[in-house]
Design a protein around this motif. Structure first.
Motif, PDB file in Angstrom:
ATOM      1  N   ALA A 190      28.264  28.862  29.275  1.00 42.52           N
ATOM      2  CA  ALA A 190      29.681  28.057  28.933  1.00 42.52           C
ATOM      3  C   ALA A 190      30.415  29.538  28.180  1.00 42.52           C
ATOM      4  O   ALA A 190      31.786  29.605  28.595  1.00 42.52           O
ATOM      5  CB  ALA A 190      29.416  27.125  27.767  1.00 42.52           C
ATOM      6  N   LYS A 191      29.769  30.344  27.694  1.00 44.06           N
ATOM      7  CA  LYS A 191      30.183  31.529  27.110  1.00 44.06           C
ATOM      8  C   LYS A 191      30.681  32.603  28.272  1.00 44.06           C
ATOM      9  O   LYS A 191      31.677  33.488  28.037  1.00 44.06           O
ATOM     10  CB  LYS A 191      29.389  32.193  26.289  1.00 44.06           C
ATOM     11  N   LEU A 192      30.199  32.315  29.335  1.00 47.84           N
ATOM     12  CA  LEU A 192      30.448  33.130  30.620  1.00 47.84           C
ATOM     13  C   LEU A 192      31.231  32.328  31.573  1.00 47.84           C
ATOM     14  O   LEU A 192      31.476  32.733  32.661  1.00 47.84           O
ATOM     15  CB  LEU A 192      29.416  33.481  31.527  1.00 47.84           C
ATOM     16  N   ASN A 193      32.015  31.342  31.055  1.00 51.93           N
ATOM     17  CA  ASN A 193      32.716  30.155  32.016  1.00 51.93           C
ATOM     18  C   ASN A 193      32.154  29.824  33.270  1.00 51.93           C
ATOM     19  O   ASN A 193      32.662  29.779  34.210  1.00 51.93           O
ATOM     20  CB  ASN A 193      34.107  30.849  32.268  1.00 51.93           C
ATOM     21  N   ILE A 194      30.868  29.621  33.169  1.00 49.07           N
ATOM     22  CA  ILE A 194      30.165  29.022  34.231  1.00 49.07           C
ATOM     23  C   ILE A 194      29.578  27.648  33.877  1.00 49.07           C
ATOM     24  O   ILE A 194      28.996  27.525  32.840  1.00 49.07           O
ATOM     25  CB  ILE A 194      29.068  30.120  34.497  1.00 49.07           C
ATOM     26  N   LYS A 195      29.526  26.661  34.695  1.00 53.05           N
ATOM     27  CA  LYS A 195      29.317  25.362  34.563  1.00 53.05           C
ATOM     28  C   LYS A 195      27.820  25.106  35.037  1.00 53.05           C
ATOM     29  O   LYS A 195      27.504  25.707  36.187  1.00 53.05           O
ATOM     30  CB  LYS A 195      29.994  24.559  35.230  1.00 53.05           C
ATOM     31  N   LEU A 196      26.817  24.461  34.561  1.00 51.23           N
ATOM     32  CA  LEU A 196      25.557  24.139  35.086  1.00 51.23           C
ATOM     33  C   LEU A 196      25.298  23.062  35.388  1.00 51.23           C
ATOM     34  O   LEU A 196      25.950  21.941  34.940  1.00 51.23           O
ATOM     35  CB  LEU A 196      24.532  24.466  33.865  1.00 51.23           C
ATOM     36  N   GLU A 197      24.664  22.699  36.513  1.00 52.85           N
ATOM     37  CA  GLU A 197      24.289  21.231  37.135  1.00 52.85           C
ATOM     38  C   GLU A 197      22.630  21.562  37.239  1.00 52.85           C
ATOM     39  O   GLU A 197      22.078  22.461  37.523  1.00 52.85           O
ATOM     40  CB  GLU A 197      24.745  21.011  38.258  1.00 52.85           C
ATOM     41  N   PHE A 198      21.898  20.326  37.159  1.00 58.62           N
ATOM     42  CA  PHE A 198      20.587  20.473  37.016  1.00 58.62           C
ATOM     43  C   PHE A 198      19.985  19.525  38.207  1.00 58.62           C
ATOM     44  O   PHE A 198      20.437  18.337  38.566  1.00 58.62           O
ATOM     45  CB  PHE A 198      19.820  19.981  35.817  1.00 58.62           C
ATOM     46  N   GLU A 199      18.912  19.731  38.676  1.00 60.92           N
ATOM     47  CA  GLU A 199      18.124  19.132  39.976  1.00 60.92           C
ATOM     48  C   GLU A 199      16.907  18.694  39.427  1.00 60.92           C
ATOM     49  O   GLU A 199      16.105  19.473  38.934  1.00 60.92           O
ATOM     50  CB  GLU A 199      17.987  19.909  41.171  1.00 60.92           C
ATOM     51  N   ASP A 200      16.926  17.347  38.904  1.00 56.27           N
ATOM     52  CA  ASP A 200      15.281  16.999  38.517  1.00 56.27           C
ATOM     53  C   ASP A 200      14.426  16.457  39.517  1.00 56.27           C
ATOM     54  O   ASP A 200      14.849  15.439  40.389  1.00 56.27           O
ATOM     55  CB  ASP A 200      15.969  15.716  37.401  1.00 56.27           C
ATOM     56  N   VAL A 201      13.347  17.227  39.432  1.00 56.77           N
ATOM     57  CA  VAL A 201      12.384  17.230  40.564  1.00 56.77           C
ATOM     58  C   VAL A 201      10.928  17.302  39.650  1.00 56.77           C
ATOM     59  O   VAL A 201      10.847  18.250  38.630  1.00 56.77           O
ATOM     60  CB  VAL A 201      12.779  18.119  41.522  1.00 56.77           C
ATOM     61  N   PRO A 202       9.824  16.960  40.523  1.00 53.40           N
ATOM     62  CA  PRO A 202       8.597  17.391  39.830  1.00 53.40           C
ATOM     63  C   PRO A 202       8.506  18.985  39.796  1.00 53.40           C
ATOM     64  O   PRO A 202       9.177  19.685  40.423  1.00 53.40           O
ATOM     65  CB  PRO A 202       7.664  16.623  40.842  1.00 53.40           C
ATOM     66  N   GLY A 203       7.286  19.379  39.098  1.00 50.28           N
ATOM     67  CA  GLY A 203       7.344  20.861  38.720  1.00 50.28           C
ATOM     68  C   GLY A 203       6.880  21.692  39.901  1.00 50.28           C
ATOM     69  O   GLY A 203       7.769  22.768  40.214  1.00 50.28           O
ATOM     70  N   LYS A 204       6.113  21.220  40.990  1.00 53.35           N
ATOM     71  CA  LYS A 204       5.764  22.225  42.236  1.00 53.35           C
ATOM     72  C   LYS A 204       7.211  22.139  43.047  1.00 53.35           C
ATOM     73  O   LYS A 204       7.476  23.132  43.570  1.00 53.35           O
ATOM     74  CB  LYS A 204       4.594  21.545  43.082  1.00 53.35           C
ATOM     75  N   ARG A 205       7.726  20.937  43.112  1.00 52.97           N
ATOM     76  CA  ARG A 205       8.941  20.569  43.834  1.00 52.97           C
ATOM     77  C   ARG A 205       9.953  21.744  43.478  1.00 52.97           C
ATOM     78  O   ARG A 205      10.963  22.432  44.306  1.00 52.97           O
ATOM     79  CB  ARG A 205       9.304  19.313  44.006  1.00 52.97           C
ATOM     80  N   ALA A 206      10.377  21.945  42.273  1.00 57.03           N
ATOM     81  CA  ALA A 206      11.121  22.705  41.509  1.00 57.03           C
ATOM     82  C   ALA A 206      11.054  24.172  41.793  1.00 57.03           C
ATOM     83  O   ALA A 206      11.897  24.709  42.335  1.00 57.03           O
ATOM     84  CB  ALA A 206      11.204  22.739  39.869  1.00 57.03           C
ATOM     85  N   LEU A 207       9.938  24.585  41.962  1.00 55.66           N
ATOM     86  CA  LEU A 207       9.478  26.218  42.380  1.00 55.66           C
ATOM     87  C   LEU A 207       9.725  26.243  43.856  1.00 55.66           C
ATOM     88  O   LEU A 207      10.198  27.148  44.278  1.00 55.66           O
ATOM     89  CB  LEU A 207       8.129  26.430  42.065  1.00 55.66           C
ATOM     90  N   ALA A 208       9.333  25.258  44.626  1.00 61.50           N
ATOM     91  CA  ALA A 208       9.770  25.481  46.084  1.00 61.50           C
ATOM     92  C   ALA A 208      11.397  25.277  46.394  1.00 61.50           C
ATOM     93  O   ALA A 208      11.641  26.345  46.938  1.00 61.50           O
ATOM     94  CB  ALA A 208       9.138  24.110  46.899  1.00 61.50           C
ATOM     95  N   LEU A 209      12.110  24.638  45.607  1.00 62.85           N
ATOM     96  CA  LEU A 209      13.498  24.674  45.847  1.00 62.85           C
ATOM     97  C   LEU A 209      14.099  26.137  45.261  1.00 62.85           C
ATOM     98  O   LEU A 209      14.961  26.505  45.741  1.00 62.85           O
ATOM     99  CB  LEU A 209      14.183  23.434  45.068  1.00 62.85           C
TER     100      LEU A 209
END
Length: 237
Positions: free
Chosen positions: A46-65
């Motif tokens: 937020a201090k860089l005026n950048i918005k975050l969104e999150f993709e909720d997935v299992p751990g291995k899938r997160a790393l693949a993405l």
């Protein structure tokens, strides 16, 4: 519900009125410390005026993405991640820390590092790097699909101990109303500093994010925010 927006972040997130850049990060689903790290990063970006969104997935899938660039990075992972996933660039300093701990139903012993659980059957969550690294080479390790699944398996005596971050484990055990049966042993196995990672096309953003983290760490703002988030999660009904 512990996944609520922290009220104080609305102040931190205040920024210019023009359209914000958007960064999407992989978040390991149903892991409370990932929620805390994500909200800490939300304040940083937020201090860089950048918005975050999150993709909720299992751990291995997160790393693949994240390593393939399907999302822009990881909220927080152990410090050695780039050696296995070179497309992910580490942001320094560390954004957070975790304390892997031993949970059990029947056993009671003083924990003295990872070797003190070597002879037991152990449950871990697949894709959680600290647990995979700490139990590497141990004979009886079961990798489960999620934290809640692992807790239910421990409750059913599928293994003798489970390993997860102390904070996340306490939250999840309470959520399942098993705190009278499943308890953490002391002390934690270790404290591990964990780092935010961005996919390589965002390399130019890495030092900017790192600078904000360093400033918030030096001012005490980051520690205060983490403490508030942890208390919020632990006190949620």
């Amino acid at each position: 519900m512990w996944r609520i927006i922290v009220a104080c972040l609305s102040l931190l997130a205040a920024g210019p009125s023009h359209a914000q850049e958007l960064i999407r990060l992989a978040r390991i689903a149903d892991i409370p410390d990932q929620y805390v790290g994500g909200e800490m990063l939300r304040a940083v970006y937020a201090k860089l005026n950048i918005k975050l969104e999150f993709e909720d997935v299992p751990g291995k899938r997160a790393l693949a993405l994240s390593s393939a660039g399907a999302v822009d990075g990881e909220i927080q992972r152990i410090g050695t991640l780039s050696s296995d996933y070179p497309t992910l660039i580490q942001v320094t300093p560390a954004i957070n820390y975790i304390e892997p701990a031993v949970f059990t139903t029947k056993l009671r012993f003083d924990v003295a590092g990872w070797n003190s659980i070597r002879e037991y059957s152990i449950g871990i969550v697949r894709g959680v790097g600290s647990s995979e690294a700490g139990t590497r080479g141990m004979a009886r390790v079961t990798a489960t699909t999620s934290l809640e699944n692992m807790i239910r398996m421990l409750d059913a005596d599928r293994f003798e101990v489970m390993v997860t971050d102390l904070f996340s484990g306490r939250v999840a055990v309470r959520k399942l109303n098993l705190q009278a049966r499943i308890v953490p042993l002391s002390p934690p196995l270790e404290r591990i500093h964990i780092y935010h990672y961005l996919h390589e096309p965002h390399r130019d953003l890495v030092p900017k994010v790192g600078k904000v983290i360093a400033q918030m760490e030096a001012s005490g703002e980051l520690a205060t925010l983490r403490e508030a988030l942890v208390k919020q999660v632990l006190s949620a009904p």
